[in-house]
Design a protein around this motif. Structure first.
Motif, PDB file in Angstrom:
ATOM      1  N   ALA A  15     -90.362  -4.197  -5.575  1.00  0.00           N
ATOM      2  CA  ALA A  15     -90.622  -4.135  -7.021  1.00  0.00           C
ATOM      3  C   ALA A  15     -90.975  -5.514  -7.573  1.00  0.00           C
ATOM      4  O   ALA A  15     -91.822  -5.637  -8.465  1.00  0.00           O
ATOM      5  N   ALA A  16     -90.342  -6.554  -7.029  1.00  0.00           N
ATOM      6  CA  ALA A  16     -90.573  -7.916  -7.521  1.00  0.00           C
ATOM      7  C   ALA A  16     -91.882  -8.517  -7.022  1.00  0.00           C
ATOM      8  O   ALA A  16     -92.392  -9.467  -7.606  1.00  0.00           O
ATOM      9  N   GLU A  25     -81.971  -4.214  -1.342  1.00  0.00           N
ATOM     10  CA  GLU A  25     -82.733  -5.460  -1.314  1.00  0.00           C
ATOM     11  C   GLU A  25     -84.208  -5.210  -1.017  1.00  0.00           C
ATOM     12  O   GLU A  25     -85.079  -5.859  -1.593  1.00  0.00           O
ATOM     13  N   ILE A  26     -84.486  -4.265  -0.139  1.00  0.00           N
ATOM     14  CA  ILE A  26     -85.877  -3.918   0.168  1.00  0.00           C
ATOM     15  C   ILE A  26     -86.557  -3.375  -1.086  1.00  0.00           C
ATOM     16  O   ILE A  26     -87.656  -3.810  -1.449  1.00  0.00           O
ATOM     17  N   GLU A  27     -85.918  -2.440  -1.765  1.00  0.00           N
ATOM     18  CA  GLU A  27     -86.510  -1.846  -2.975  1.00  0.00           C
ATOM     19  C   GLU A  27     -86.705  -2.895  -4.067  1.00  0.00           C
ATOM     20  O   GLU A  27     -87.751  -2.921  -4.727  1.00  0.00           O
ATOM     21  N   ASP A  34     -93.398  -1.330   5.507  1.00  0.00           N
ATOM     22  CA  ASP A  34     -93.027  -1.819   6.843  1.00  0.00           C
ATOM     23  C   ASP A  34     -93.141  -3.340   6.914  1.00  0.00           C
ATOM     24  O   ASP A  34     -92.276  -4.016   7.488  1.00  0.00           O
ATOM     25  N   TYR A  35     -94.217  -3.876   6.351  1.00  0.00           N
ATOM     26  CA  TYR A  35     -94.415  -5.331   6.295  1.00  0.00           C
ATOM     27  C   TYR A  35     -93.240  -5.991   5.575  1.00  0.00           C
ATOM     28  O   TYR A  35     -92.612  -6.916   6.091  1.00  0.00           O
ATOM     29  N   TYR A  36     -92.960  -5.510   4.373  1.00  0.00           N
ATOM     30  CA  TYR A  36     -91.911  -6.146   3.582  1.00  0.00           C
ATOM     31  C   TYR A  36     -90.550  -6.006   4.265  1.00  0.00           C
ATOM     32  O   TYR A  36     -89.754  -6.949   4.274  1.00  0.00           O
TER      33      TYR A  36
END
Length: 177
Positions: free
Chosen positions: A57-58, A51-53, A29-31
């Motif tokens: 991961a990054a 982009e979220i995933e 949720d934060y990201y």
């Protein structure tokens, strides 16, 4: 028309495993929020699921566990409602990161409770100061830090999304208020 207002339930903040389901959900949720705000500001659109995933991961949060850090989870009543991480940078410096309170519960004291708990833990670990970076568009977070005695400092790293840096000198354990 009916409006739902969060009840005046108690906030509880405690250590949590960064890989727990509650922590993972809060970090997602934060990201998602910070990514969407960035994409909306700079690209005129929200982030895509891909982009979220890729972003998650990054920027893993694995280091927010001993011996390199700690992770705190805030509950409002029984519900996971916020989080913050502490990263140990050196024997005297902790870094605050991943500070988040779910939007529906903002303004009810959760952010302040997370900050106080993080500062107490950092002090217990021997830290004399807490540093953090944030973005200029995260105005709510910046206001919270300033209200709690954080002051702007020069950059201490060159991260892509870090636009402003803060520090708070921690009173020694013997000077706790």
């Amino acid at each position: 028309m009916s409006i739902t207002v969060p009840t005046a339930q108690a906030w509880n903040v405690g250590l949590a495993l960064v890989g727990s389901t509650a922590a993972t959900d809060l970090l997602r949720d934060y990201y998602t929020e910070v990514s969407n705000r960035y994409h909306q500001l700079h690209l005129g659109r929200p982030s895509t699921p891909r982009e979220i995933e890729e972003g998650l991961a990054a920027a893993p949060s694995d280091d927010l566990a001993p011996p390199t850090g700690l992770f705190l989870l805030a509950r409002h009543g029984d519900d996971p409602a916020g989080c913050v991480g502490l990263r140990i940078l050196d024997p005297y410096t902790a870094e605050l990161t991943r500070m988040f309170v779910r939007p529906a519960l903002r303004g009810l004291g959760g952010g302040a409770r997370l900050l106080v708990a993080a500062e107490s833990l950092a002090r217990d670990l021997g830290a004399e100061r807490i540093v953090l970076d944030t973005r200029l568009d995260l105005v709510e977070a910046r206001a919270l830090y300033l209200r709690h005695g954080y002051v702007e400092i020069p950059a201490y790293h060159d991260g892509t999304y870090a636009e402003i840096f803060y520090e708070r000198r921690l009173p020694s354990s013997s000077n706790k208020k």
